[in-house]
Enzyme design. Structure first.
Site, short mmCIF file in Angstrom:
data_model
loop_
_atom_site.label_atom_id
_atom_site.label_comp_id
_atom_site.label_asym_id
_atom_site.label_seq_id
_atom_site.Cartn_x
_atom_site.Cartn_y
_atom_site.Cartn_z
CE LYS A 83 31.96 29.40 -5.51
NZ LYS A 83 31.73 27.97 -5.50
CD GLN A 95 29.24 26.15 -3.56
OE1 GLN A 95 29.52 26.79 -4.55
NE2 GLN A 95 30.13 25.92 -2.61
CG ASP A 101 33.42 24.34 -9.72
OD1 ASP A 101 34.15 25.16 -9.14
OD2 ASP A 101 32.25 24.09 -9.37
#
Ligand code: GUN
Length: 278
Positions: free
Chosen positions: A52, A96, A119
């Site tokens: 990422k 995460q 997200d």
């Protein structure tokens, strides 16, 4: 012979488009920045987080990394999120997953301001998707829509069957295919006569988490098959939820593993950072 849907190529195109857009925004004085938070050092998470950060660097997004120790308390993490929510120089916040067991994931997801929820996991984002309002969309299903559109595969009016009902893939996938005017069925582990259901599909999306689960007898001749799974087999080779060798001759188009859905997830995360709620 099926057409291979090349996620590597399509994700690279999206990242190039985003790079151009970010360069233009920079000229106008706007910088995009993403906060990436990892708690603990799960090796798989470290690889994802590293990828990422690399994608951010390529596109020109500033990434602000928080590598927190395993012992970080829920309160400490929530305080960091609270601070990032209030910072005008931060556009997106990504925590995460999975988090260590002593931290409540739902509480953390809900603490992220929905305007920074790149997200697309926050209940506000999920709700917005269900009622057709602007909001962030979960990256993997959003990437699958891009794969279909950029491969000129029509969705409107098609029988779409999704196998798997997770919050991150199956459910948002259903909403997105519905938004594109597909006729949508969600099948899952309790579905009776799964083969009869999957064989109706013009577009079959498989996210069951079982290696090579979908074989040719689950698939209609000429179907488009999208494989969300990723596993390592006994020879350390990657494979998906679809038994590619048996299904490919029957499909009209299919995503390979690796190089299909996988690369799209990060591309769409970058897309969400740059474009905001859509
Ligand atoms: N862990 C595995 N996939 C994901 C993802 O897409 N987002 C986050 N935040 N964590 C993950």
């Amino acid at each position: 012979m099926a057409t291979l849907i090349d996620g590597k190529k399509i994700s690279a195109e999206i990242k190039e488009e985003l790079k151009e857009k970010v360069a233009k925004l920079k000229e106008e004085g706007t910088e995009i920045s993403l906060a990436v938070i990892q708690v603990g050092n799960d090796p798989a998470s470290s690889v994802y987080v590293g990828n990422k950060k690399k994608a951010c660097e390529f596109i020109g997004i500033k990434s602000v990394a928080y590598e927190l120790p395993e012992e970080t308390t829920e309160k400490e993490l929530l305080d960091i999120i609270d601070e990032l929510n209030g910072r005008e120089d931060i556009n997106g916040i990504l925590v995460q997953l999975p988090l260590p067991a002593h931290i409540n994931e739902d509480k953390v997801i809900e603490a992220i301001d929905s305007s920074k929820d790149v997200d697309g996991f926050h209940p506000m984002s999920v709700g917005a998707l269900s009622i057709g309002k602007p909001g962030f969309v979960s990256c993997t299903p959003a990437g699958i829509i891009q794969l279909l559109k950029r491969s000129n595969i029509e969705i409107a009016g098609k029988e779409c069957v999704i196998v798997g009902r997770s919050n991150i893939v199956g459910k948002p996938m259903a909403m997105l295919l519905l938004r594109e005017n597909g006729t949508v069925t969600v099948a899952h582990s309790k579905t009776k006569d799964l083969k009869e259901v999957t064989k109706r599909a013009d577009i079959l999306v498989v996210a069951v988490g079982k290696p090579k689960f979908i074989t040719a007898d689950y698939v209609k001749e000429g179907a488009v098959v999208i494989d969300v799974g990723i596993h390592r087999n006994e020879n350390n080779k990657l494979c998906g939820d679809v038994d590619f060798d048996s299904v490919e001759p029957k499909a009209s188009a299919i995503t390979p593993v690796p190089g299909g859905v996988g690369p799209m997830t990060i591309a769409m995360l970058m897309y969400n950072c740059v474009n905001g709620r859509m």
